[in-house]
Design an enzyme around this catalytic site. Structure first.
Site, PDB file in Angstrom:
ATOM      1  CG  HIS A 133      11.606  -7.237   2.408  1.00 17.42           C
ATOM      2  ND1 HIS A 133      12.615  -7.903   1.756  1.00 17.42           N
ATOM      3  CD2 HIS A 133      11.435  -6.073   1.736  1.00 17.42           C
ATOM      4  CE1 HIS A 133      13.036  -7.163   0.750  1.00 17.42           C
ATOM      5  NE2 HIS A 133      12.339  -6.052   0.725  1.00 17.42           N
ATOM      6  CD  GLU A 145      13.646 -11.412   2.990  1.00 20.54           C
ATOM      7  OE1 GLU A 145      14.655 -11.659   3.673  1.00 20.54           O
ATOM      8  OE2 GLU A 145      13.612 -10.512   2.131  1.00 20.54           O
TER       9      GLU A 145
HETATM   10  N1  LIG Z   1       9.919  -0.340  -4.342  1.00 19.79           N
HETATM   11  C1  LIG Z   1      10.372  -1.548  -4.026  1.00 19.79           C
HETATM   12  O1  LIG Z   1      10.864  -2.308  -4.876  1.00 19.79           O
HETATM   13  C2  LIG Z   1      10.276  -2.026  -2.595  1.00 19.79           C
HETATM   14  C3  LIG Z   1      10.401  -3.403  -2.331  1.00 19.79           C
HETATM   15  C4  LIG Z   1      10.268  -3.843  -1.006  1.00 19.79           C
HETATM   16  C5  LIG Z   1      10.060  -2.932   0.017  1.00 19.79           C
HETATM   17  N2  LIG Z   1       9.971  -1.602  -0.276  1.00 19.79           N
HETATM   18  C6  LIG Z   1       9.728  -0.669   0.839  1.00 19.79           C
HETATM   19  O2  LIG Z   1       8.333  -0.370   0.875  1.00 19.79           O
HETATM   20  C7  LIG Z   1       8.149   0.961   1.362  1.00 19.79           C
HETATM   21  C8  LIG Z   1       7.372   1.765   0.326  1.00 19.79           C
HETATM   22  O3  LIG Z   1       8.113   1.805  -0.874  1.00 19.79           O
HETATM   23  P1  LIG Z   1       7.427   2.213  -2.260  1.00 19.79           P
HETATM   24  O4  LIG Z   1       8.385   1.813  -3.318  1.00 19.79           O
HETATM   25  O5  LIG Z   1       6.025   1.750  -2.305  1.00 19.79           O
HETATM   26  O6  LIG Z   1       7.439   3.815  -2.119  1.00 19.79           O
HETATM   27  P2  LIG Z   1       6.499   4.873  -2.825  1.00 19.79           P
HETATM   28  O7  LIG Z   1       7.230   6.165  -2.796  1.00 19.79           O
HETATM   29  O8  LIG Z   1       5.978   4.367  -4.132  1.00 19.79           O
HETATM   30  O9  LIG Z   1       5.241   4.957  -1.832  1.00 19.79           O
HETATM   31  C9  LIG Z   1       5.320   5.504  -0.554  1.00 19.79           C
HETATM   32  C10 LIG Z   1       3.977   6.116  -0.235  1.00 19.79           C
HETATM   33  O10 LIG Z   1       3.989   6.542   1.122  1.00 19.79           O
HETATM   34  C11 LIG Z   1       3.230   7.704   1.181  1.00 19.79           C
HETATM   35  N3  LIG Z   1       3.498   8.420   2.434  1.00 19.79           N
HETATM   36  C12 LIG Z   1       4.551   9.212   2.724  1.00 19.79           C
HETATM   37  N4  LIG Z   1       4.440   9.655   3.997  1.00 19.79           N
HETATM   38  C13 LIG Z   1       3.297   9.120   4.502  1.00 19.79           C
HETATM   39  C14 LIG Z   1       2.635   9.186   5.748  1.00 19.79           C
HETATM   40  N5  LIG Z   1       3.131   9.927   6.751  1.00 19.79           N
HETATM   41  N6  LIG Z   1       1.486   8.505   5.918  1.00 19.79           N
HETATM   42  C15 LIG Z   1       0.985   7.772   4.907  1.00 19.79           C
HETATM   43  N7  LIG Z   1       1.557   7.659   3.703  1.00 19.79           N
HETATM   44  C16 LIG Z   1       2.702   8.323   3.511  1.00 19.79           C
HETATM   45  C17 LIG Z   1       3.581   8.486  -0.079  1.00 19.79           C
HETATM   46  O11 LIG Z   1       2.610   9.466  -0.394  1.00 19.79           O
HETATM   47  C18 LIG Z   1       3.633   7.339  -1.098  1.00 19.79           C
HETATM   48  O12 LIG Z   1       2.373   7.158  -1.734  1.00 19.79           O
HETATM   49  C19 LIG Z   1       9.546   1.505   1.664  1.00 19.79           C
HETATM   50  O13 LIG Z   1       9.871   1.267   3.004  1.00 19.79           O
HETATM   51  C20 LIG Z   1      10.430   0.669   0.734  1.00 19.79           C
HETATM   52  O14 LIG Z   1      11.761   0.599   1.178  1.00 19.79           O
HETATM   53  C21 LIG Z   1      10.052  -1.132  -1.559  1.00 19.79           C
END
Ligand SMILES: NC(=O)c1ccc[n+]([C@@H]2O[C@H](COP(=O)([O-])OP(=O)(O)OC[C@H]3O[C@@H](n4cnc5c(N)ncnc54)[C@H](O)[C@@H]3O)[C@@H](O)[C@H]2O)c1
Length: 299
Positions: A133, A145
């Site tokens: 994480h 994490e």
């Molecule tokens: N944004 C934050 O602050 C944060 C912090 C820690 C963890 N996270 C976690 O990280 C993950 C991503 O979050 P994010 O903020 O980058 O989201 P985001 O929406 O910016 O990016 C997600 C990406 O996944 C892609 N995607 C969707 N379905 C897909 C598939 N089947 N195969 C490949 N790619 C696919 C989308 O096109 C998009 O580019 C989530 O699980 C989120 O909870 C986010």
């Protein structure tokens, strides 16, 4: 650590930043996204970040976007998934990834709060699966994490911790796979009380944020709560808890106040209003303030 082959699945906010960190650490990185626009812009976003931070721009040359999942993961030593926070999607993706990777490839999810046990339950070999994480932006916030399930091998945990520490991150080992791990449990315990203070009319939202930023928030980056408890004394901490804890919000679900904001379309900055109202200029000022602070903390 020797140069590794890393595959990042999802090129969004987190995925492109994670790819950037590993490329800067000298690893070869493939990146895959199911949305072409997201994949096509990944290298440009990484280059812009590297330039902005004054980091080695040639690192972007180690990042290779792949239009097929199979191609992205087949040679990987390590796969990290950062697609949408959607359990069935993550489950399906890992089952598919497992078909394409070597038997010793380590598989990681960057989920924010979903237990890794649920995400990885469909795998044939769950001993190589874990959670990592990261925090946004991944190239500025040090913590990662590393979460093991009851199936995860010690070897997979150790390798992953070394991978991240050698890349300049601050990995910690979370020993039990609980929702929200450590960081988000702590963060959202604070948010629950912050919302309750507004809900019960004790102060407004701006005051909650001012109180934190102008008081213990100033110390938090250098003084954790348990260090602080030892500093003031566990006896004083006990006395404070006897008075305060019975009055602090303890409800086991989201606040009705928060639910009402969402029902009213007050979705925060993207809607111009959430707990507070936000003009575009105020939103920009806040984003710049946070980024400037994080950049200063890094140097
Ligand atoms: N944004 C934050 O602050 C944060 C912090 C820690 C963890 N996270 C976690 O990280 C993950 C991503 O979050 P994010 O903020 O980058 O989201 P985001 O929406 O910016 O990016 C997600 C990406 O996944 C892609 N995607 C969707 N379905 C897909 C598939 N089947 N195969 C490949 N790619 C696919 C989308 O096109 C998009 O580019 C989530 O699980 C989120 O909870 C986010």
């Amino acid at each position: 650590m020797a140069k590794a082959r890393i595959a990042v699945i999802g090129a969004g906010l987190m995925g492109h930043g994670i790819a950037q960190v590993f490329a800067l650490a000298g690893h070869d990185v493939t990146i895959y996204d199911s949305v072409a626009a997201s994949l096509d812009s990944a290298k440009a976003r990484i280059l812009a970040n590297l330039r902005d931070l004054g980091d080695d721009q040639s690192a972007v040359g180690r990042v290779r976007p792949c239009g097929e999942l199979n191609e992205a993961v087949r040679d990987a030593d390590y796969v990290v998934e950062a697609v949408l926070e959607d359990l069935p999607l993550k489950q399906r993706l890992f089952v598919e990834i497992e078909h394409h990777v070597r038997p010793d490839t380590i598989l990681a999810s960057n989920t924010s709060v979903i237990p890794i046990t649920s995400i990885m339950e469909g795998l044939r070999d769950r001993s190589r699966a874990l959670g990592t994480h990261w925090w946004n932006p991944p190239y500025l916030v040090p913590l990662v994490e590393v979460i093991g399930t009851r199936w995860t091998s010690q070897q997979a945990i150790d390798w992953t911790i070394t991978l991240h520490s050698d890349a300049g991150k601050s990995p910690v080992h979370v020993k039990k796979d609980v929702p929200g791990f450590v960081g988000n449990r702590l963060q959202h315990a604070l948010w629950r009380e912050a919302i309750a203070l507004v809900e019960h009319g004790i102060c407004d939202a701006e005051t909650v944020d001012t109180v934190i930023k102008a008081s213990f928030g100033r110390r938090l980056a250098v003084l954790g709560p348990l260090e602080n408890a030892d500093l003031v004394g566990t006896d004083l901490t006990l006395a404070i808890h006897q008075t305060v804890l019975p009055d602090i919000e303890g409800r086991g679900g989201p606040s009705p106040y928060l639910e009402q904001l969402v029902a009213d379309g007050k979705l925060g900055m993207k809607a111009g209003e959430g707990f507070r109202q936000w003009t575009p200029a105020q939103q920009q000022e806040l984003r710049t303030r946070v980024l400037t602070h994080l950049k200063k903390a890094r140097s």
